[in-house]
Design a protein around this motif. Sequence first.
Motif, short mmCIF file in Angstrom:
data_model
loop_
_atom_site.label_atom_id
_atom_site.label_comp_id
_atom_site.label_asym_id
_atom_site.label_seq_id
_atom_site.Cartn_x
_atom_site.Cartn_y
_atom_site.Cartn_z
N MET A 42 0.80 -1.23 0.00
CA MET A 42 0.00 0.00 0.00
C MET A 42 0.83 1.28 0.00
O MET A 42 0.45 2.28 0.59
CB MET A 42 -1.03 -0.02 1.14
CG MET A 42 -2.11 -1.04 0.84
SD MET A 42 -3.33 -1.31 2.11
CE MET A 42 -4.22 0.22 2.14
N ARG A 45 -2.25 3.01 -3.37
CA ARG A 45 -3.53 2.35 -3.08
C ARG A 45 -4.63 3.20 -3.72
O ARG A 45 -4.36 4.28 -4.26
CB ARG A 45 -3.76 2.10 -1.57
CG ARG A 45 -3.11 3.01 -0.59
CD ARG A 45 -3.63 4.40 -0.59
NE ARG A 45 -5.08 4.41 -0.54
CZ ARG A 45 -5.84 5.37 -0.98
NH1 ARG A 45 -5.30 6.47 -1.51
NH2 ARG A 45 -7.16 5.29 -0.92
N GLY A 46 -5.87 2.71 -3.64
CA GLY A 46 -6.97 3.36 -4.36
C GLY A 46 -7.15 2.63 -5.67
O GLY A 46 -6.18 2.44 -6.42
N ALA A 47 -8.39 2.23 -5.96
CA ALA A 47 -8.65 1.32 -7.08
C ALA A 47 -8.07 1.80 -8.42
O ALA A 47 -7.32 1.05 -9.07
CB ALA A 47 -10.15 1.05 -7.18
N ARG A 79 -3.63 -7.56 -4.80
CA ARG A 79 -4.81 -7.20 -4.00
C ARG A 79 -6.06 -7.68 -4.76
O ARG A 79 -6.17 -7.46 -5.96
CB ARG A 79 -4.86 -5.68 -3.76
CG ARG A 79 -3.68 -5.19 -2.92
CD ARG A 79 -3.90 -3.77 -2.40
NE ARG A 79 -4.92 -3.72 -1.37
CZ ARG A 79 -5.45 -2.58 -0.92
NH1 ARG A 79 -5.08 -1.43 -1.44
NH2 ARG A 79 -6.37 -2.59 0.04
N CYS A 138 -12.56 7.14 3.68
CA CYS A 138 -11.33 6.65 3.05
C CYS A 138 -10.71 7.77 2.22
O CYS A 138 -10.91 8.97 2.50
CB CYS A 138 -11.62 5.41 2.20
SG CYS A 138 -10.12 4.53 1.68
N ALA A 144 -5.45 8.57 -5.18
CA ALA A 144 -6.03 7.23 -5.33
C ALA A 144 -6.32 6.94 -6.80
O ALA A 144 -6.85 5.87 -7.13
CB ALA A 144 -7.33 7.13 -4.52
N THR A 150 -12.03 10.72 -7.49
CA THR A 150 -13.40 10.32 -7.83
C THR A 150 -14.36 11.03 -6.86
O THR A 150 -14.92 12.07 -7.21
CB THR A 150 -13.56 8.79 -7.78
OG1 THR A 150 -13.18 8.32 -6.48
CG2 THR A 150 -12.68 8.12 -8.82
N GLN A 177 -6.71 6.14 6.01
CA GLN A 177 -6.61 6.86 4.72
C GLN A 177 -7.29 8.24 4.81
O GLN A 177 -6.84 9.19 4.18
CB GLN A 177 -7.27 6.05 3.60
CG GLN A 177 -6.51 4.81 3.18
CD GLN A 177 -7.02 3.58 3.89
OE1 GLN A 177 -7.50 3.64 5.01
NE2 GLN A 177 -6.90 2.44 3.25
N ALA A 217 -15.35 3.73 -4.96
CA ALA A 217 -15.69 2.30 -5.00
C ALA A 217 -14.50 1.50 -5.50
O ALA A 217 -13.64 2.01 -6.22
CB ALA A 217 -16.87 2.07 -5.93
N ASP A 218 -14.46 0.26 -5.09
CA ASP A 218 -13.42 -0.68 -5.56
C ASP A 218 -13.97 -1.70 -6.54
O ASP A 218 -13.22 -2.25 -7.35
CB ASP A 218 -12.78 -1.40 -4.37
CG ASP A 218 -11.90 -0.43 -3.60
OD1 ASP A 218 -12.44 0.34 -2.78
OD2 ASP A 218 -10.69 -0.39 -3.87
N ASN A 228 -16.51 -0.98 -1.14
CA ASN A 228 -15.60 0.14 -0.87
C ASN A 228 -15.00 -0.07 0.51
O ASN A 228 -15.31 -1.05 1.20
CB ASN A 228 -16.36 1.48 -0.98
CG ASN A 228 -15.41 2.67 -0.97
OD1 ASN A 228 -14.45 2.70 -1.73
ND2 ASN A 228 -15.65 3.64 -0.11
N LYS A 229 -14.15 0.83 0.92
CA LYS A 229 -13.41 0.71 2.17
C LYS A 229 -14.32 0.33 3.34
O LYS A 229 -15.42 0.86 3.47
CB LYS A 229 -12.70 2.05 2.45
CG LYS A 229 -11.86 2.11 3.69
CD LYS A 229 -10.86 0.99 3.82
CE LYS A 229 -9.95 0.82 2.63
NZ LYS A 229 -9.22 -0.48 2.64
#
Length: 328
Positions: A42, A45-47, A79, A138, A144, A150, A177, A217-218, A228-229
């Motif tokens: 990490m 990180r962040g999608a 991940r 997050c 991210a 976003t 985060q 969102a992831d 999401n987180k």
Amino acid sequence: MLPAFEWKGEYLLLLDQRLLPWEEKYLELKTLEEVAISIEKMMVRGAPAIGCVAAYGVVLAMKEGKGLEEAIARLSRTRPTAVNLFWALERMRRAAVNIEEAEKEAINIEREDYQANVKMGELGSELIPEAVNVLTHCNAGAIATSGYGTAVGVIRKAWEKGRVKRVYVDETRPYLQGARLTTWEFLKLGIPTTLITDNMAGFFISKGEIGAIVVGADRIAANGDVANKIGTFTLSVLAKEYDIPFFVAAPTSTLDLSISSGAEIPIEERSKDEVLYINGRNIAPLNVDVRHPAFDVSPAENITAIITEKGIAYPPYGESLRKIMEGR
Ligand code: MRU
């Protein structure tokens, strides 16, 4: 805003997000393994950022003389939840016939992501009610993504339009985060920011202090369920209970229409040490059992709208998300 990463042709410059907000330090990543570790640990990180960095990881692997499939396999193991990683690797699989084409595609992925963020900011900012405090969770900001952000992108654009009075930022236990990264970004943008702990959100919402919630969102399933987180689900329940709009901002690279519901989304379980320790010091007896799911799923029925760069989806999401993907 400092970029999360910058492609330098021979290496990838990467902001070590583990050190923020104390230190703004960049690393030079030159190998597939270094990129894979930077995602696992990490540093990035962040999608969307994970997807972009993985694409450059493929380019570096090819420069090392490694095979495309070997690179994709290694990066796929980093991940599991953010689908942007697998989406980017699939694009690389199709495009990377040689190093030049691989590099072009990675640059395209980065550029398209930036443009998507700006577009989501424009579209999503119109949904924010006039003169409200907005809560976020997050870090779904510039770092991210390939820049802009976003959820943060929507909030910063709404702020520029005079719609946002103040942003409330959940600290986002256990990885912090929100406290470490999102407050750092909003303060750089000059937006009035209040940091709260995750368990204070219900208090402020019940007092009527929050007019909208915006999160990233992831992975988004075909029915509109959103991973999401960890902690996002709780916010979505509060939003529904108190009739506050709950917006999700995510590029279409976060949509996974191959799965019908959030129940199919793989949820990453991270090390218990991230829960047990803060700044190298344990905050509970070391022999206690600990769980650490890093994400949760907010059900579609709790979500007011999903903001993408191709348009805004409203319930029923099964239909609206499909139309967005088909460009209708
Ligand atoms: O574990 P992280 O920090 O990678 O999780 C990040 C999130 O959950 C973000 O909200 C999400 O990736 C959207 S980022 C634009």
